[in-house]
Design a protein around this motif. Structure first.
Motif, PDB file in Angstrom:
ATOM      1  N   LYS A 108       9.197  45.210  58.735  1.00 19.95           N
ATOM      2  CA  LYS A 108      10.096  44.044  59.013  1.00 19.95           C
ATOM      3  C   LYS A 108      10.278  43.475  57.716  1.00 19.95           C
ATOM      4  N   ASP A 109      10.854  42.291  57.510  1.00 20.55           N
ATOM      5  CA  ASP A 109      11.325  41.647  56.205  1.00 20.55           C
ATOM      6  C   ASP A 109      11.197  40.152  56.110  1.00 20.55           C
ATOM      7  N   ILE A 110      11.138  39.630  54.892  1.00 20.08           N
ATOM      8  CA  ILE A 110      11.156  38.234  54.859  1.00 20.08           C
ATOM      9  C   ILE A 110      12.655  38.107  53.740  1.00 20.08           C
ATOM     10  N   GLN A 111      12.981  36.977  53.824  1.00 22.82           N
ATOM     11  CA  GLN A 111      14.142  36.362  52.653  1.00 22.82           C
ATOM     12  C   GLN A 111      13.558  34.952  52.423  1.00 22.82           C
ATOM     13  N   ILE A 112      13.907  34.806  51.062  1.00 21.93           N
ATOM     14  CA  ILE A 112      13.701  33.807  50.180  1.00 21.93           C
ATOM     15  C   ILE A 112      14.763  32.584  50.558  1.00 21.93           C
ATOM     16  N   GLU A 113      14.375  31.378  51.204  1.00 24.01           N
ATOM     17  CA  GLU A 113      15.431  30.503  51.440  1.00 24.01           C
ATOM     18  C   GLU A 113      15.564  29.587  50.060  1.00 24.01           C
ATOM     19  N   LEU A 114      16.810  29.694  49.492  1.00 26.45           N
ATOM     20  CA  LEU A 114      17.196  29.020  48.336  1.00 26.45           C
ATOM     21  C   LEU A 114      17.570  27.515  48.676  1.00 26.45           C
ATOM     22  N   THR A 115      16.750  26.636  49.388  1.00 19.48           N
ATOM     23  CA  THR A 115      17.201  25.334  49.792  1.00 19.48           C
ATOM     24  C   THR A 115      16.375  24.166  48.392  1.00 19.48           C
ATOM     25  N   GLN A 133      15.665  40.194  49.825  1.00 23.78           N
ATOM     26  CA  GLN A 133      16.664  39.405  50.249  1.00 23.78           C
ATOM     27  C   GLN A 133      16.403  37.821  49.781  1.00 23.78           C
ATOM     28  N   VAL A 134      17.567  37.160  49.523  1.00 21.35           N
ATOM     29  CA  VAL A 134      17.385  35.837  49.254  1.00 21.35           C
ATOM     30  C   VAL A 134      18.600  35.137  50.036  1.00 21.35           C
ATOM     31  N   VAL A 135      18.284  33.739  50.181  1.00 18.02           N
ATOM     32  CA  VAL A 135      19.633  33.177  51.150  1.00 18.02           C
ATOM     33  C   VAL A 135      20.029  32.073  50.255  1.00 18.02           C
ATOM     34  N   TYR A 136      21.182  32.045  49.742  1.00 16.91           N
ATOM     35  CA  TYR A 136      21.545  31.180  48.985  1.00 16.91           C
ATOM     36  C   TYR A 136      22.331  29.844  49.821  1.00 16.91           C
ATOM     37  N   HIS A 137      21.902  28.839  49.864  1.00 17.33           N
ATOM     38  CA  HIS A 137      21.892  27.964  50.706  1.00 17.33           C
ATOM     39  C   HIS A 137      22.364  26.433  50.323  1.00 17.33           C
ATOM     40  N   ARG A 138      23.599  25.955  50.559  1.00 22.27           N
ATOM     41  CA  ARG A 138      24.073  24.722  50.550  1.00 22.27           C
ATOM     42  C   ARG A 138      23.989  23.641  51.520  1.00 22.27           C
ATOM     43  N   GLY A 139      22.828  23.073  51.382  1.00 24.88           N
ATOM     44  CA  GLY A 139      22.095  22.295  52.420  1.00 24.88           C
ATOM     45  C   GLY A 139      23.230  21.454  53.223  1.00 24.88           C
ATOM     46  N   ARG A 140      22.561  21.235  54.379  1.00 32.76           N
ATOM     47  CA  ARG A 140      23.287  20.453  55.481  1.00 32.76           C
ATOM     48  C   ARG A 140      23.633  18.853  55.091  1.00 32.76           C
ATOM     49  N   ASP A 141      22.552  18.327  54.363  1.00 33.09           N
ATOM     50  CA  ASP A 141      22.816  16.982  53.819  1.00 33.09           C
ATOM     51  C   ASP A 141      23.712  16.965  52.482  1.00 33.09           C
ATOM     52  N   ALA A 142      23.671  18.242  51.735  1.00 32.40           N
ATOM     53  CA  ALA A 142      24.643  18.335  50.846  1.00 32.40           C
ATOM     54  C   ALA A 142      26.095  18.258  51.094  1.00 32.40           C
ATOM     55  N   GLN A 143      26.253  19.176  52.193  1.00 31.43           N
ATOM     56  CA  GLN A 143      27.655  19.133  52.919  1.00 31.43           C
ATOM     57  C   GLN A 143      28.132  17.904  53.321  1.00 31.43           C
ATOM     58  N   ALA A 144      27.201  17.312  53.880  1.00 29.70           N
ATOM     59  CA  ALA A 144      27.451  15.946  54.360  1.00 29.70           C
ATOM     60  C   ALA A 144      27.859  14.774  53.323  1.00 29.70           C
ATOM     61  N   ALA A 145      27.442  14.846  52.351  1.00 26.50           N
ATOM     62  CA  ALA A 145      27.680  14.357  51.123  1.00 26.50           C
ATOM     63  C   ALA A 145      28.791  14.867  50.364  1.00 26.50           C
ATOM     64  N   GLY A 146      29.409  15.618  50.833  1.00 27.31           N
ATOM     65  CA  GLY A 146      30.789  16.324  50.217  1.00 27.31           C
ATOM     66  C   GLY A 146      30.706  17.541  49.215  1.00 27.31           C
ATOM     67  N   GLN A 147      29.477  18.014  49.039  1.00 27.19           N
ATOM     68  CA  GLN A 147      29.413  18.897  48.100  1.00 27.19           C
ATOM     69  C   GLN A 147      30.126  20.066  48.481  1.00 27.19           C
ATOM     70  N   THR A 148      30.845  20.813  47.582  1.00 28.20           N
ATOM     71  CA  THR A 148      31.745  21.967  48.165  1.00 28.20           C
ATOM     72  C   THR A 148      31.077  22.999  47.371  1.00 28.20           C
ATOM     73  N   TRP A 149      31.609  24.295  47.380  1.00 27.47           N
ATOM     74  CA  TRP A 149      31.496  25.242  46.850  1.00 27.47           C
ATOM     75  C   TRP A 149      32.171  25.507  45.373  1.00 27.47           C
ATOM     76  N   ASP A 150      31.077  25.563  44.466  1.00 25.21           N
ATOM     77  CA  ASP A 150      31.893  25.779  43.153  1.00 25.21           C
ATOM     78  C   ASP A 150      31.503  26.703  42.136  1.00 25.21           C
ATOM     79  N   VAL A 151      32.093  26.669  40.844  1.00 24.35           N
ATOM     80  CA  VAL A 151      31.854  27.606  39.981  1.00 24.35           C
ATOM     81  C   VAL A 151      30.117  28.089  39.542  1.00 24.35           C
ATOM     82  N   HIS A 152      29.452  26.888  39.678  1.00 24.49           N
ATOM     83  CA  HIS A 152      27.979  26.980  39.437  1.00 24.49           C
ATOM     84  C   HIS A 152      27.441  27.850  40.778  1.00 24.49           C
ATOM     85  N   ASP A 153      27.780  27.646  41.923  1.00 28.68           N
ATOM     86  CA  ASP A 153      27.277  28.217  42.852  1.00 28.68           C
ATOM     87  C   ASP A 153      27.569  29.860  42.842  1.00 28.68           C
TER      88      ASP A 153
END
Length: 217
Positions: A108-115, A133-153
């Motif tokens: 089986k496998d694991i993923q590192i959650e990048l929250t 495996q890693v999961v690049y995660h824009r958090g739920r609260d960050a989304q609610a605060a208006g954070q969008t995908w950007d060049v840094h991401d």
């Protein structure tokens, strides 16, 4: 095609019955079923057992974001039928190693959650101990605060891919967002509310698959 990113649905419902309603509609278009942290906390490991029994041909991910007790918690989810689980990025490296060891024993496998906060020095450690495996995660609260995908991401995601990780991308992903990543070897796109809360969840899932084939086919 084998190089197409997979589509994962995030079931962050609070009741198993609601998650099952969604899956009955969309399962043909879904590659990976994520039992979200909210659902794992609300309904427990019975959710993992039930969904694996219902969809044995799908990869089942129990997103419990392990922070400690890596061996015990990974055993718990794998015994329940999960194929993958997640370890939070702030977990000690010994926790990562313990969870990964248990996963590999069972194929089986694991993923590192990048929250939250993490560094590329940590990413180097994860790679050295065998994490794939890693999961690049824009958090739920960050989304609610208006954070969008950007060049840094995008730069961070590209760097993780270049390090050899299989990268999943999540965090309020919509079909329109996919073109931002079209030049990258993304492993998995994770969609939750954009499919679950749609007026027509099946059509929403199909739109994701169509866009994935358009940009990566």
């Amino acid at each position: 095609m084998n190089n197409l990113p997979k589509l994962q649905i995030a079931l962050d419902d609070q009741m198993l019955s609601e998650a099952i309603k969604t899956m009955q509609l969309v399962y043909k278009e879904i590659d990976i079923i994520e039992i979200g942290t909210i659902l794992c906390c609300s309904e427990g490991m019975s959710t993992v057992k039930n969904l694996k029994a219902m969809y044995p041909d799908k990869i089942i991910l129990a997103d419990i974001k392990i922070a400690d007790a890596g061996e015990i918690l990974s055993k718990m989810v794998f015994d329940a039928g999960a194929d993958w689980t997640t370890v939070i990025c702030c977990a000690p490296i010994d926790t990562v190693k313990a969870a990964l060891k248990e996963a590999k024993k069972r194929n089986k496998d694991i993923q590192i959650e990048l929250t939250g906060s993490w560094t590329f020095e940590q990413a180097k450690q994860w790679k050295e101990v065998g994490v794939e495996q890693v999961v690049y995660h824009r958090g739920r609260d960050a989304q609610a605060a208006g954070q969008t995908w950007d060049v840094h991401d995008l730069n961070n995601i590209e760097r993780l891919i270049n390090m050899g990780f299989k990268v999943s991308v999540t965090g309020g992903i919509t079909v329109k967002d996919l073109k931002l990543f079209k030049d990258m070897a993304i492993n998995i796109f994770i969609a939750g509310r954009s499919i679950r809360d749609s007026k027509d969840p099946l059509e929403a899932a199909k739109e994701f698959k169509t866009a994935i084939k358009k940009y990566w086919g």
